[in-house]
Design a protein around this motif. Structure first.
Motif, mmCIF file in Angstrom:
data_model
loop_
_atom_site.group_PDB
_atom_site.id
_atom_site.type_symbol
_atom_site.label_atom_id
_atom_site.label_comp_id
_atom_site.label_asym_id
_atom_site.label_seq_id
_atom_site.Cartn_x
_atom_site.Cartn_y
_atom_site.Cartn_z
ATOM 1 N N PRO A 81 0.754 -1.176 0.165
ATOM 2 C CA PRO A 81 0.036 -0.006 -0.093
ATOM 3 C C PRO A 81 0.594 1.310 0.014
ATOM 4 C CG PRO A 81 -0.948 -1.656 1.647
ATOM 5 C CD PRO A 81 0.477 -2.040 1.009
ATOM 6 N N GLU B 267 -16.923 -5.873 -4.376
ATOM 7 C CA GLU B 267 -16.270 -5.447 -3.134
ATOM 8 C C GLU B 267 -16.817 -6.239 -1.879
ATOM 9 O OE1 GLU B 267 -15.693 -1.525 -1.585
ATOM 10 O OE2 GLU B 267 -14.188 -1.937 -0.377
ATOM 11 N N GLN C 236 -14.403 -13.753 2.112
ATOM 12 C CA GLN C 236 -13.115 -13.545 3.227
ATOM 13 C C GLN C 236 -13.934 -13.822 4.696
ATOM 14 O OE1 GLN C 236 -11.955 -9.385 4.535
ATOM 15 N NE2 GLN C 236 -10.037 -10.037 3.606
ATOM 16 N N GLU D 109 -6.905 -6.067 0.728
ATOM 17 C CA GLU D 109 -6.538 -4.715 1.301
ATOM 18 C C GLU D 109 -5.892 -3.921 0.374
ATOM 19 O OE1 GLU D 109 -3.947 -4.638 5.065
ATOM 20 O OE2 GLU D 109 -5.691 -6.069 5.619
ATOM 21 N N CYS E 7 -7.829 -2.158 -2.059
ATOM 22 C CA CYS E 7 -8.561 -0.835 -1.351
ATOM 23 C C CYS E 7 -7.633 0.495 -1.375
ATOM 24 C CB CYS E 7 -9.054 -1.213 0.092
ATOM 25 S SG CYS E 7 -10.470 -2.321 -0.292
#
Ligand code: COA
Length: 369
Positions: A232, A268, A275, A285, A288
């Motif tokens: 990220p 999503e 999950q 993750e 996103c």
């Protein structure tokens, strides 16, 4: 009632109405997608793919018998198509899944039993899965007509019966992409049918249109992007680098939506449900974080044009979590969109009207002799 086919306007083709349809409505300003009378958020997750097919192919009521008939016909299409595999030339040896699908479907004809939307829809799932198997150096897996279309498709690709959570997630995906107004591939299919041509030819045209990265070819590249970014923290600088180099961020922006594509939220949610049921959704993750970074960078560059996540962004995350290889993403999109393409083709046939838009001549003019 004759469909409205207006002339080319100044400024492009957007907004020109080429057909009346009862199949789906895209509200780009409000971020709403209605499929056969239902909001996509309500349909995906509660309806199976076969339910959506039954709605799109004409049984707008909740007739259980009709849904079962549709499911039987789609399964019959899978069985019939599997028997056809030895007579597809080298179609399944193509490097790209969409080339294989186009070539394989082109071998079918109405005379061989593929005259109906249901049969053809069953066939496309068999061809997409058989291509994936051949590409992986394995043999195609025969369909199991007792399973639902989503579960059987996964089974034919992966050679094992999927658990209910995975089958439900794929059902949600197939329903979500089943139809989407007058998109490029649907338009292509309707144009071909409007000439009086047949269902198979119309679907072949649609497959060709869906292949392009500006339409259905984006989810594989979305996954490539997630891999390139990796963590990220690297998202913002990577996105800036791409934009500075003049490249587009895959899975972002839409021709019609001026808000986040509602299908992104549905997919999503389906990934989150997967999950929760214990399936690893590895890249969620990261995805996103990248979505947030891309949205910010695009908003800074295009303050007047909302460029937000589209369906392809979370298609990549969901199909990856289901264990599908990225090369199968666009063919899997076609498996779902068959419901809408074939419904539009039938709707177009019923009008009996040729679609013949105009162009604006901008070439030289010479004085007449
Ligand atoms: N990344 C970077 N810039 C983008 C962009 C993206 N994903 N989408 C649009 N833009 C830019 C355009 O380059 C254009 O910039 P300019 O005005 O400086 O030339 C501006 O935003 C306006 O774009 P616009 O012409 O209105 O977009 P479009 O309607 O032609 O394109 C898409 C729609 C979907 C083709 C486009 O957003 C895109 O290429 N997205 C990436 C591919 C993708 O995800 N496809 C799947 C669609 S479901």
């Amino acid at each position: 009632m004759a469909p409205a086919t207006s002339a080319v306007r100044e400024g492009g083709l957007e907004g020109i109405i080429v057909a009346d349809t009862r199949l789906s409505e895209v509200d780009g300003e409000g971020g709403r997608l209605v499929i056969a009378g239902y909001d996509v958020e309500d349909l995906a997750g509660s309806a199976t793919f076969e339910d959506a097919c039954a709605l799109l192919w004409g049984s707008l009521g909740d007739a259980k018998g009709e849904r079962e008939r549709v499911a039987r016909e789609v399964a019959a299409g899978r069985v019939l198509a599997f028997g056809r595999l030895p007579r597809l030339g080298d179609a399944l040896e193509r490097e790209e899944g969409m080339d294989a699908l186009r070539a394989a479907v082109a071998h079918l004809s109405e005379r061989d039993g593929f005259a109906s939307p249901a049969r053809l829809t069953g066939a496309v799932a068999v061809f997409a899965s058989a291509w994936a198997r051949v590409r992986a150096g394995a043999s195609p897996v025969a369909p199991d007509p007792s399973l639902g279309h989503a579960a059987d498709y996964l089974r034919m690709v992966q050679d094992r019966k999927p658990d209910p959570a995975r089958a439900t997630a794929l059902d949600a995906y197939l329903v979500t992409v089943a139809d989407h107004g007058m998109n490029a591939s649907t338009f292509a299919a309707r144009v071909v049918r409007s000439t009086g041509s047949d269902l198979v030819s119309s679907v072949v045209a649609a497959i060709g249109a869906l292949k392009g990265p500006l339409h259905g070819g984006a989810p594989g590249p979305v996954l490539d992007m997630l891999d390139s970014i990796g963590t990220p923290e690297r998202a913002a600088s990577w996105i800036e680098g791409e934009l500075a180099a003049g490249r587009r961020i895959m899975g972002m922006g839409h021709r019609v939506y001026r808000v986040r594509d509602p299908r992104a939220a549905v997919l999503e949610r389906a990934t989150l449900e997967l999950q929760r049921s214990g399936v690893s959704t590895g890249r969620l993750e990261l995805a996103c974080a990248i979505e947030r970074a891309a949205e910010g960078a695009l908003a800074a560059r295009h303050p007047d044009r909302a460029l937000r996540a589209n369906v392809e962004f979370y298609t990549a995350v969901l199909l990856d979590a289901l264990g599908l290889d990225r090369t199968c993403f666009t063919p899997t999109f076609a498996v779902g969109r068959m419901a809408g393409w074939t419904a539009h083709v039938e709707e177009q046939r019923a009008t009996g009207r040729l679609i013949r838009p105009s162009s604006r001549y901008v070439g030289p003019r010479r004085a007449r002799a």
